[in-house]
Write an enzyme that holds these catalytic residues in place. Structure first.
Site, PDB file in Angstrom:
ATOM      1  N   ASP A  51     -13.875  -4.926  -5.768  1.00 53.00           N
ATOM      2  CA  ASP A  51     -12.613  -4.320  -5.370  1.00 53.00           C
ATOM      3  C   ASP A  51     -11.543  -4.585  -6.423  1.00 53.00           C
ATOM      4  O   ASP A  51     -11.263  -5.730  -6.759  1.00 53.00           O
ATOM      5  CB  ASP A  51     -12.184  -4.930  -4.017  1.00 53.00           C
ATOM      6  N   TYR A  56      -3.543  -4.152 -10.253  1.00 47.31           N
ATOM      7  CA  TYR A  56      -4.054  -5.444 -10.723  1.00 47.31           C
ATOM      8  C   TYR A  56      -4.104  -5.502 -12.252  1.00 47.31           C
ATOM      9  O   TYR A  56      -4.281  -6.567 -12.827  1.00 47.31           O
ATOM     10  CB  TYR A  56      -5.454  -5.730 -10.175  1.00 47.31           C
ATOM     11  N   LYS A  81      -7.511   1.456  -6.167  1.00 42.97           N
ATOM     12  CA  LYS A  81      -6.388   1.871  -5.311  1.00 42.97           C
ATOM     13  C   LYS A  81      -5.293   2.516  -6.144  1.00 42.97           C
ATOM     14  O   LYS A  81      -5.028   2.083  -7.268  1.00 42.97           O
ATOM     15  CB  LYS A  81      -5.811   0.654  -4.571  1.00 42.97           C
ATOM     16  N   HIS A 114      -2.798   2.500  -2.108  1.00 42.30           N
ATOM     17  CA  HIS A 114      -2.565   1.051  -2.029  1.00 42.30           C
ATOM     18  C   HIS A 114      -1.520   0.667  -0.975  1.00 42.30           C
ATOM     19  O   HIS A 114      -1.693  -0.289  -0.229  1.00 42.30           O
ATOM     20  CB  HIS A 114      -2.155   0.521  -3.405  1.00 42.30           C
TER      21      HIS A 114
END
Length: 283
Positions: A51, A56, A81, A114
């Site tokens: 994931d 990120y 996401k 997200h």
């Protein structure tokens, strides 16, 4: 449903696709060497779902890791996401192309919005539906959506999310949302399944862990699995990565499950979804 018996078990999504019952979270893994070691340890421990997210900023190191380790693309389930800053129809379409390039893959197994953003709420979802129709993503879902957001989405969506990834741990079990998701055949996936470690020194959980000869983290992850959630713990320590996966050889009884359920105090470690929805950004 009988609890899963091994980490490679999968569950069927409402769109007919299958996803593993447990995955590996990559949040805050920011350098190539750590990513290589973590994914290698996770793969060897049996994790088959990874994931990540645009936010990120590590898709560009996760992609090379998966290639360098020589993992067969059909052998793992990959989630990313759509960040708040690139929401809207055209921007989402373009942003996902970028994700695919960074991840060095032709498709994502699961793409999530997200956070809900009011300004681009329906346009972003329309892009998600199109990306699925184009074969760029196999399944589409959301993250951090409340019941109100899901009901609003249902007024215009051609197809509904098959997954809702939300903060979920013993201090925030979101029971009403989980029940709603189940009723609508949406799989609830737990991010921050250990409450960013805040639950790990709970005395009752510590006692339960001793009784089962397990760690507190293993007790919490097992509780989530038995509640039919998909869980994605993260760690960069190979021994902990392995330990988190070692939760398929014991069961919590009904009393133990209930005792953990009542630890809930609606305590978030992350953002309040409604505020992100209104402002379009976190923090």
């Amino acid at each position: 449903m009988t609890p899963p018996t091994k980490i490679t078990d999968t569950l069927k999504l409402a769109d007919g696709n299958r996803m593993p019952v447990m995955g590996f979270g990559t949040y805050k893994i920011g350098d190539q060497e750590t990513m290589n070691q973590s994914i290698d340890a996770a793969w060897n421990a049996g994790y088959r779902m990874f994931d990540t997210a645009m936010l990120y900023r590590n898709e560009d190191i996760l992609g090379p890791t998966l290639h360098q380790l020589g993992l067969p693309r059909e052998g793992f389930f990959l989630t990313s996401k759509v960040a708040e800053v690139v929401q809207g129809y055209d921007r989402t379409m373009k942003a996902v192309e970028g994700s695919l390039k960074r991840l060095q893959t032709d498709y994502l197994d699961l793409l999530l919005v997200h956070w809900p953003v009011r300004e681009h709420f329906f346009d972003t979802w329309k892009a998600m539906e199109q990306l699925k129709a184009d074969g760029k993503v196999k399944s589409i879902g959301v993250s951090n959506y409340t019941i109100a957001h899901l009901e609003l989405l249902a007024t215009q969506a051609k197809e509904m999310p098959v997954v809702n990834q939300v903060e979920y741990h013993p201090y925030l079990n979101q029971q009403a949302l989980f029940d709603y998701d189940q009723e609508k055949k949406i799989v609830t996936e737990a991010w921050s399944p250990l409450g960013r470690r805040v639950v790990l020194d709970n005395p009752m959980l510590t006692k339960m862990a001793k009784h089962h000869n397990k760690s507190v983290a293993q007790i919490v992850l097992r509780w989530e699995l038995q509640h039919e959630l998909v869980t994605i713990p993260k760690s960069t320590h190979p021994d902990r990565i392995k330990e988190n996966a070692d939760i398929f050889d014991f069961d919590l009884d009904i009393d133990e499950m209930t005792m953990i359920d009542i630890l809930n105090k609606n305590e978030r470690t992350g953002n309040e979804p409604e505020i992100v929805y209104e402002t379009g950004k976190q923090y």
